[in-house]
Design a protein around this motif. Structure first.
Motif, PDB file in Angstrom:
ATOM      1  N   GLY A 125       0.780  -1.236   0.000  1.00 16.48           N
ATOM      2  CA  GLY A 125       0.000   0.000   0.000  1.00 16.48           C
ATOM      3  C   GLY A 125       0.812   1.285   0.000  1.00 16.48           C
ATOM      4  O   GLY A 125       0.242   2.370   0.010  1.00 16.48           O
ATOM      5  N   ALA A 126       2.137   1.187  -0.014  1.00 18.76           N
ATOM      6  CA  ALA A 126       2.982   2.393   0.018  1.00 18.76           C
ATOM      7  C   ALA A 126       3.875   2.444  -1.216  1.00 18.76           C
ATOM      8  O   ALA A 126       4.431   1.422  -1.635  1.00 18.76           O
ATOM      9  CB  ALA A 126       3.841   2.407   1.281  1.00 18.76           C
ATOM     10  N   TRP A 127       4.022   3.634  -1.790  1.00 21.63           N
ATOM     11  CA  TRP A 127       4.929   3.829  -2.917  1.00 21.63           C
ATOM     12  C   TRP A 127       6.355   3.948  -2.416  1.00 21.63           C
ATOM     13  O   TRP A 127       6.618   4.621  -1.412  1.00 21.63           O
ATOM     14  CB  TRP A 127       4.547   5.083  -3.698  1.00 21.63           C
ATOM     15  CG  TRP A 127       3.334   4.893  -4.540  1.00 21.63           C
ATOM     16  CD1 TRP A 127       2.073   5.316  -4.254  1.00 21.63           C
ATOM     17  CD2 TRP A 127       3.262   4.232  -5.796  1.00 21.63           C
ATOM     18  NE1 TRP A 127       1.218   4.950  -5.264  1.00 21.63           N
ATOM     19  CE2 TRP A 127       1.925   4.286  -6.232  1.00 21.63           C
ATOM     20  CE3 TRP A 127       4.196   3.592  -6.610  1.00 21.63           C
ATOM     21  CZ2 TRP A 127       1.500   3.731  -7.431  1.00 21.63           C
ATOM     22  CZ3 TRP A 127       3.780   3.046  -7.811  1.00 21.63           C
ATOM     23  CH2 TRP A 127       2.444   3.113  -8.211  1.00 21.63           C
ATOM     24  N   LEU A 128       7.279   3.284  -3.109  1.00 19.37           N
ATOM     25  CA  LEU A 128       8.704   3.308  -2.773  1.00 19.37           C
ATOM     26  C   LEU A 128       9.513   3.566  -4.036  1.00 19.37           C
ATOM     27  O   LEU A 128       9.067   3.274  -5.149  1.00 19.37           O
ATOM     28  CB  LEU A 128       9.137   1.974  -2.164  1.00 19.37           C
ATOM     29  CG  LEU A 128       8.412   1.534  -0.890  1.00 19.37           C
ATOM     30  CD1 LEU A 128       8.789   0.109  -0.531  1.00 19.37           C
ATOM     31  CD2 LEU A 128       8.722   2.478   0.259  1.00 19.37           C
ATOM     32  N   ILE A 129      10.717   4.075  -3.842  1.00 22.11           N
ATOM     33  CA  ILE A 129      11.643   4.273  -4.953  1.00 22.11           C
ATOM     34  C   ILE A 129      12.419   2.973  -5.150  1.00 22.11           C
ATOM     35  O   ILE A 129      13.092   2.504  -4.233  1.00 22.11           O
ATOM     36  CB  ILE A 129      12.616   5.430  -4.671  1.00 22.11           C
ATOM     37  CG1 ILE A 129      11.857   6.733  -4.422  1.00 22.11           C
ATOM     38  CG2 ILE A 129      13.627   5.579  -5.818  1.00 22.11           C
ATOM     39  CD1 ILE A 129      12.709   7.851  -3.847  1.00 22.11           C
ATOM     40  N   GLN A 130      12.310   2.410  -6.359  1.00 20.64           N
ATOM     41  CA  GLN A 130      13.050   1.191  -6.664  1.00 20.64           C
ATOM     42  C   GLN A 130      14.350   1.509  -7.399  1.00 20.64           C
ATOM     43  O   GLN A 130      15.363   0.861  -7.180  1.00 20.64           O
ATOM     44  CB  GLN A 130      12.190   0.260  -7.505  1.00 20.64           C
ATOM     45  CG  GLN A 130      12.829  -1.084  -7.762  1.00 20.64           C
ATOM     46  CD  GLN A 130      11.883  -2.032  -8.460  1.00 20.64           C
ATOM     47  OE1 GLN A 130      11.204  -1.640  -9.401  1.00 20.64           O
ATOM     48  NE2 GLN A 130      11.830  -3.259  -7.991  1.00 20.64           N
ATOM     49  N   GLU A 131      14.292   2.525  -8.259  1.00 21.61           N
ATOM     50  CA  GLU A 131      15.486   2.966  -8.987  1.00 21.61           C
ATOM     51  C   GLU A 131      15.460   4.489  -9.062  1.00 21.61           C
ATOM     52  O   GLU A 131      14.408   5.081  -9.292  1.00 21.61           O
ATOM     53  CB  GLU A 131      15.514   2.408 -10.410  1.00 21.61           C
ATOM     54  CG  GLU A 131      15.649   0.917 -10.487  1.00 21.61           C
ATOM     55  CD  GLU A 131      15.679   0.408 -11.917  1.00 21.61           C
ATOM     56  OE1 GLU A 131      16.119   1.150 -12.815  1.00 21.61           O
ATOM     57  OE2 GLU A 131      15.252  -0.736 -12.127  1.00 21.61           O
ATOM     58  N   ARG A 132      16.626   5.073  -8.871  1.00 23.79           N
ATOM     59  CA  ARG A 132      16.754   6.529  -9.018  1.00 23.79           C
ATOM     60  C   ARG A 132      18.069   6.811  -9.717  1.00 23.79           C
ATOM     61  O   ARG A 132      19.146   6.428  -9.253  1.00 23.79           O
ATOM     62  CB  ARG A 132      16.714   7.216  -7.653  1.00 23.79           C
ATOM     63  CG  ARG A 132      16.964   8.722  -7.745  1.00 23.79           C
ATOM     64  CD  ARG A 132      16.469   9.461  -6.534  1.00 23.79           C
ATOM     65  NE  ARG A 132      15.148   9.983  -6.880  1.00 23.79           N
ATOM     66  CZ  ARG A 132      14.559  10.980  -6.257  1.00 23.79           C
ATOM     67  NH1 ARG A 132      15.141  11.552  -5.231  1.00 23.79           N
ATOM     68  NH2 ARG A 132      13.374  11.408  -6.637  1.00 23.79           N
ATOM     69  N   ALA A 133      17.968   7.478 -10.868  1.00 25.91           N
ATOM     70  CA  ALA A 133      19.151   7.941 -11.593  1.00 25.91           C
ATOM     71  C   ALA A 133      19.208   9.449 -11.411  1.00 25.91           C
ATOM     72  O   ALA A 133      18.265  10.156 -11.751  1.00 25.91           O
ATOM     73  CB  ALA A 133      19.061   7.576 -13.067  1.00 25.91           C
ATOM     74  N   GLU A 134      20.299   9.914 -10.827  1.00 28.10           N
ATOM     75  CA  GLU A 134      20.485  11.337 -10.551  1.00 28.10           C
ATOM     76  C   GLU A 134      21.430  11.910 -11.600  1.00 28.10           C
ATOM     77  O   GLU A 134      22.564  11.456 -11.734  1.00 28.10           O
ATOM     78  CB  GLU A 134      21.081  11.498  -9.155  1.00 28.10           C
ATOM     79  CG  GLU A 134      21.431  12.915  -8.785  1.00 28.10           C
ATOM     80  CD  GLU A 134      22.021  12.993  -7.381  1.00 28.10           C
ATOM     81  OE1 GLU A 134      21.270  12.853  -6.405  1.00 28.10           O
ATOM     82  OE2 GLU A 134      23.257  13.170  -7.281  1.00 28.10           O
TER      83      GLU A 134
END
Length: 146
Positions: A125-134
């Protein structure tokens, strides 16, 4: 636009804003709760890959090393565009981050213009960051004027 999609877009905006707020407050352990345990975080400067970190344990260590060198963070999130597909989503976030660190007794202000390309997943039920490209698009550093 469906109510479910509107809710997801709002929750995802809150997720990226929470990431920025926790960075500014140097609450790195709490920030790790915004990622999946197997999260992948990559950093590019001038189009060149400079770092790839996988997993929140490694990510927390890396962030803590950086945070210990910083006197102050100040982040502003701008545009956030997302595409939601059920329990997954992709997003682009533009941010402006100002950082103050001390070098040889002088406070240095670094100003970063950043684009994040994100992959999100909804788990329990919660959104999470799986991949982040900065992508650090522009970087300017100068002595801080009092």
């Amino acid at each position: 636009m469906s109510l479910e999609r509107l809710e997801a877009v709002s929750e995802l905006r809150s997720l990226v804003d929470d990431y920025a707020i926790l960075t500014d407050e140097k609450k790195i352990s709490e920030q790790m709760n915004l990622f999946t345990p197997d999260a992948k975080f990559t950093i590019y400067i001038g189009g060149q890959l400079i770092s790839t970190i996988t997993g929140t344990e490694s990510l927390e260590k890396e962030f803590m090393t950086h945070v210990n060198e910083i006197k102050c963070y100040f982040t502003i999130n701008g545009q956030h565009k997302v595409t939601v597909n059920g329990d997954t989503a992709e997003g682009i976030v533009f941010s402006q981050m100002k950082v103050i660190r001390e070098e040889q007794g002088v406070d240095i202000l670094s100003d970063y213009s950043i684009r994040y390309d994100d992959v999100y997943v909804r788990q329990n039920g919660a959104w999470l960051i799986q991949e982040r490209a900065e992508y650090m698009i522009m970087i300017e550093s100068r002595p801080l004027q009092s």
